[in-house]
Design an enzyme around this catalytic site. Structure first.
Site, short mmCIF file in Angstrom:
data_model
loop_
_atom_site.label_atom_id
_atom_site.label_comp_id
_atom_site.label_asym_id
_atom_site.label_seq_id
_atom_site.Cartn_x
_atom_site.Cartn_y
_atom_site.Cartn_z
CB SER A 81 60.39 -38.29 -49.30
OG SER A 81 60.53 -38.61 -50.63
CE1 TYR B 108 59.01 -43.29 -48.33
CE2 TYR B 108 59.00 -42.08 -50.40
CZ TYR B 108 59.53 -42.31 -49.14
OH TYR B 108 60.58 -41.55 -48.70
#
Length: 178
Positions: free
Chosen positions: A149, A162
Site C-alpha cells: 500500500s 498497518y
C-alpha cells in the site's frame, strides 16, 4: 470499436491469489483469468466468496475459491494443500495480496492488534511464499508478487501498525527476490 491487441497471455498457467473478491483484489483475479490463467483465490467471508464464484461462473472465468483466514498458519498450510491438489502439484504465480487494515494510533493499539495485523499482512505472505516454493519450482519457475500500500511511503496518524507491516512487506519482497 477498434479491436484490442493482445500482447501477452497466461494460457496454461496457474495462479493463487489471497483475498480476491473486492475492488482491486477482484480485478487482479479476474484479469489473470481473462488472460487464460486458472486461478484459485481465498477469502475469510464465505458468502462473499460464493457470490463471486456465481458471477465468475456466469462470466465463464476459470476461477475457484476457498474460505481461508490467512492469519492462521494451519489454514495457510491447508490452502496450499488445496492449491497443490487443484493444480497437480504445480503453481506458476503466487500473489500475496491479502491485507487487513487497522485504524488506531500507536497509543490506542493493543498487543492483539499488533499480532493480528502482522500475521495477516506480513507473516502470511512470507509463510505462503515458503510453502508455495516447491509448487513454483515444480512449474519450472514461477513468480511471487507482493501487493502493498501507499502506507509504506506515506505516514497516516491512525494506521501505525498497518503502515509498519506494509513497509516490511516491501522489504520482504525485495529480499525474497534476491
Amino acid at each position: 470499436m477498434a479491436k484490442t491487441e493482445i500482447r501477452w497471455f497466461l494460457q496454461g498457467t496457474t495462479a493463487s491469489v489471497t483475498c480476491g473478491t473486492k475492488g482491486i483484489d477482484q480485478a487482479i483475479v479476474e484479469e489473470l483469468a481473462r488472460l487464460g490463467a486458472t486461478v484459485h483465490t481465498c477469502v475469510r467471508n464465505e458468502s462473499e466468496l460464493n457470490e463471486c464464484l456465481k458471477k465468475w461462473k456466469i462470466l465463464k472465468l476459470n476461477l475457484s475459491g476457498s474460505v481461508c483466514d490467512i492469519s492462521s498458519r494451519s489454514k495457510r498450510e491447508k490452502l496450499m494443500d488445496t492449491v497443490s491438489s487443484l493444480f497437480q502439484g504445480k503453481l506458476d504465480i503466487l500473489i500475496n495480496n491479502a491485507g487487513k487494515g487497522l485504524f488506531k494510533g500507536a497509543l490506542n493499539s493493543i498487543e492483539e492488534d499488533y499480532s493480528t495485523i502482522t500475521a495477516t499482512n506480513l507473516e502470511s505472505g512470507f509463510h505462503l511464499s515458503q510453502i508455495a516454493h516447491p509448487l513454483l519450482k515444480a512449474s519450472g519457475g514461477g513468480s511471487i508478487v507482493f501487493i502493498y500500500s501507499i502506507a509504506r511511503i506515506v505516514a497516516f496518524p491512525a494506521s501505525t501498525i498497518y503502515s509498519a507491516t506494509k513497509v516490511d512487506v516491501n522489504s520482504l519482497s525485495k529480499s525474497c527476490n534476491c
